[in-house]
Enzyme design. Sequence first.
Site, PDB file in Angstrom:
ATOM      1  N   GLU A 178       0.827  -1.230   0.000  1.00 28.56           N
ATOM      2  CA  GLU A 178       0.000   0.000   0.000  1.00 28.56           C
ATOM      3  C   GLU A 178       0.853   1.269   0.000  1.00 28.56           C
ATOM      4  O   GLU A 178       1.264   1.748   1.063  1.00 28.56           O
ATOM      5  CB  GLU A 178      -0.940   0.019   1.210  1.00 28.56           C
ATOM      6  CG  GLU A 178      -1.826   1.269   1.223  1.00 28.56           C
ATOM      7  CD  GLU A 178      -2.779   1.358   2.408  1.00 28.56           C
ATOM      8  OE1 GLU A 178      -2.705   0.502   3.308  1.00 28.56           O
ATOM      9  OE2 GLU A 178      -3.576   2.302   2.423  1.00 28.56           O
ATOM     10  N   LYS A 220      -2.430  -1.905  -3.299  1.00 28.94           N
ATOM     11  CA  LYS A 220      -3.483  -1.050  -2.728  1.00 28.94           C
ATOM     12  C   LYS A 220      -3.061   0.404  -2.893  1.00 28.94           C
ATOM     13  O   LYS A 220      -2.416   0.978  -2.005  1.00 28.94           O
ATOM     14  CB  LYS A 220      -3.683  -1.406  -1.250  1.00 28.94           C
ATOM     15  CG  LYS A 220      -4.664  -0.508  -0.527  1.00 28.94           C
ATOM     16  CD  LYS A 220      -5.076  -1.088   0.813  1.00 28.94           C
ATOM     17  CE  LYS A 220      -5.972  -0.125   1.559  1.00 28.94           C
ATOM     18  NZ  LYS A 220      -6.630  -0.702   2.722  1.00 28.94           N
ATOM     19  N   ARG A 293     -12.646   3.735   5.559  1.00 31.34           N
ATOM     20  CA  ARG A 293     -13.669   4.737   5.877  1.00 31.34           C
ATOM     21  C   ARG A 293     -14.883   4.673   4.952  1.00 31.34           C
ATOM     22  O   ARG A 293     -16.018   4.788   5.393  1.00 31.34           O
ATOM     23  CB  ARG A 293     -13.058   6.138   5.826  1.00 31.34           C
ATOM     24  CG  ARG A 293     -12.254   6.479   7.049  1.00 31.34           C
ATOM     25  CD  ARG A 293     -11.332   7.644   6.801  1.00 31.34           C
ATOM     26  NE  ARG A 293     -10.193   7.284   5.977  1.00 31.34           N
ATOM     27  CZ  ARG A 293      -9.228   8.119   5.613  1.00 31.34           C
ATOM     28  NH1 ARG A 293      -9.294   9.391   5.970  1.00 31.34           N
ATOM     29  NH2 ARG A 293      -8.206   7.707   4.882  1.00 31.34           N
TER      30      ARG A 293
HETATM   31  P1  13P Z   1      -9.261   4.201   3.874  1.00 34.63           P
HETATM   32  O1  13P Z   1     -10.086   3.498   2.816  1.00 34.63           O
HETATM   33  O2  13P Z   1     -10.089   4.768   4.974  1.00 34.63           O
HETATM   34  O3  13P Z   1      -8.283   5.148   3.271  1.00 34.63           O
HETATM   35  O4  13P Z   1      -8.427   3.085   4.639  1.00 34.63           O
HETATM   36  C1  13P Z   1      -7.796   2.121   3.943  1.00 34.63           C
HETATM   37  C2  13P Z   1      -6.615   1.673   4.692  1.00 34.63           C
HETATM   38  O5  13P Z   1      -6.512   0.530   5.068  1.00 34.63           O
HETATM   39  C3  13P Z   1      -5.527   2.642   4.960  1.00 34.63           C
HETATM   40  O6  13P Z   1      -4.383   1.955   5.346  1.00 34.63           O
END
Ligand code: 13P
Length: 341
Positions: A178, A220, A293
């Site tokens: 990510e 991600k 979120r």
């Molecule tokens: P959000 O979709 O709220 O950005 O969170 C995803 C996530 O796992 C951030 O590390």
Amino acid sequence: MSSASELQQTITDLVDDHRGILAADESLPTIEKRFKAINVTATEANRRAYRSLLLSTPGLGNYISGVILFEETLGQTDENRTPLPEIAQTQNIVPGVKVDKGKGPLAGAPGDLITFGLDGLEKRLETYKTQGARFAKWREVYPITRHNPTPLGRLANAEMLARYAAVCQESGLVPIVEPEVLMDGDHDIARCAAVTELVLHAVFHALHQHNISLEHMLLKPNMVLPGKGCRRAEPQEVAEATLEVLRRTVPAAVPSINFLSGGQGPEEATANLNAINQRKGNAPWQLSISYGRALQQPALQAWRGKPENREKAQRALLKRARLNSLARQGKYDPCMENDDE
Ligand code: 13P
């Protein structure tokens, strides 16, 4: 099972053409912030009640193939003493775990950040595995300013992601990689596109150098969006910019790209995902979600820490999961927001 076939089985269970991943892995300070917004104290019992509510949502496995948990959740049980990862499994949802230890300033690169947690990672992964985790997540963040991310920031963050991914694959866990370019700031969409392209280029270069099996990882990334302080972009503009950057940087061997929501509102994140899937053409990867979120916000608002709101919160989560499943297939329409689940 050999490590490669273990990894392949996890990819097979996580990746299909209609489901996505729920990120429910907020760290202690982050869940405290989310709970504070609904006047709930972040006690262990409340975190357990909330996460057990999410995981036991009836039908969630129709839309969600994997859930990223916080390490505390791996060891928690529901009121019947069933471990929470087992509840996910029963719903045909693969449990995973966030393994990074948060971020701080990157020395030598003012304004850039770096994530901690590599020391002892291998040992921790062994424990997580015995608790049911089959995949992992590690997040690096990149603020955009006039000077950031710097070349050193891009290099150092990519190196961390690659080293983490290598340890995961050796331990038989699928790594979610990510790299998040943040939405904070007043930059335009072109600047986000340019930065995201440089970031992803550096990440895949490092993954290659660390001998990562691209077939056995998930990416991600952020969508390509204007900063929060800039005008909003229409879904088609977001989709075209995002797909252009991904086509330039992500090898076809990666099975799936699962976007983070990053501060987009729930409906905005669904509409943007839909536009991306409608325009994907012959893109080689699945284009799905790993939202935190944008999946959870309506459920949190419905719950507010009250046991009597449990089912209402589950309906709110299921609705977002269902609409994102449609968006993931390019079949979402904003008027569906008015349907009640
Ligand atoms: P959000 O979709 O709220 O950005 O969170 C995803 C996530 O796992 C951030 O590390």
